[in-house]
Design a protein around this motif. Structure first.
Motif, PDB file in Angstrom:
ATOM      1  N   SER A   7       0.754  -1.167   0.062  1.00 44.49           N
ATOM      2  CA  SER A   7       0.010  -0.061  -0.007  1.00 44.49           C
ATOM      3  C   SER A   7       0.928   1.213  -0.207  1.00 44.49           C
ATOM      4  N   GLY A  10       0.497   5.822  -5.303  1.00 46.35           N
ATOM      5  CA  GLY A  10      -0.358   7.098  -5.686  1.00 46.35           C
ATOM      6  C   GLY A  10       0.464   7.810  -6.758  1.00 46.35           C
ATOM      7  N   LEU A  18       7.408   9.589  -1.484  1.00 46.84           N
ATOM      8  CA  LEU A  18       6.494   8.628  -1.254  1.00 46.84           C
ATOM      9  C   LEU A  18       6.795   7.257  -0.354  1.00 46.84           C
ATOM     10  N   THR A 114       1.337  -2.026  -6.079  1.00 47.97           N
ATOM     11  CA  THR A 114       0.811  -0.865  -5.557  1.00 47.97           C
ATOM     12  C   THR A 114       1.619   0.113  -6.994  1.00 47.97           C
TER      13      THR A 114
END
Length: 120
Positions: A7, A10, A18, A114
């Motif tokens: 997870s 983005g 990130l 992810t």
């Protein structure tokens, strides 16, 4: 049953940061080195970084060395990847995998991935 769940992905702009997480279960996390991999659309896996079972030794691919940091929390069975100074070329799906650079493929356990997208 071995499970790895990534997870934290983005969309960010170049230069931003990130941090990815990978929560694991079904095996004794503290006994295994762990790796981060990434994959661009239509391409094979690229090994990015690994960390030994105790967390004291890390290795990185040339493309991310100095920008990415892999870490782990054995009490939480969780692996992390902090990604600084992101570039558009870092746009990939990121996976965590059991095993180090030499053995992750042989062990055959990785998550669903992810997506990380770096774009202005």
């Amino acid at each position: 049953q071995v499970q790895l769940v990534e997870s934290g992905g983005g969309m960010v702009q170049p230069g931003e940061t990130l941090t990815l997480s990978c929560v694991t279960s079904g095996f004794t996390f503290e006994n295994y080195a762990m790796s981060w991999l990434r994959q661009a659309a239509g391409e094979g896996f690229e090994w990015v970084a690994d960390i030994n079972s105790g967390g004291g030794k890390t290795r990185y691919s040339d493309s991310v060395n100095g920008r990415f940091t892999v870490s782990r929390d054995n009490a939480k069975n969780t692996l992390y990847l902090q990604m600084n100074s992101l570039k558009s070329d870092d746009t990939r799906v990121y996976y965590c995998a059991r095993g180090d650079r030499a053995y992750w493929r042989q062990l055959g356990s990785w998550g669903q991935g992810t997506q990380v997208t770096v774009s202005s």
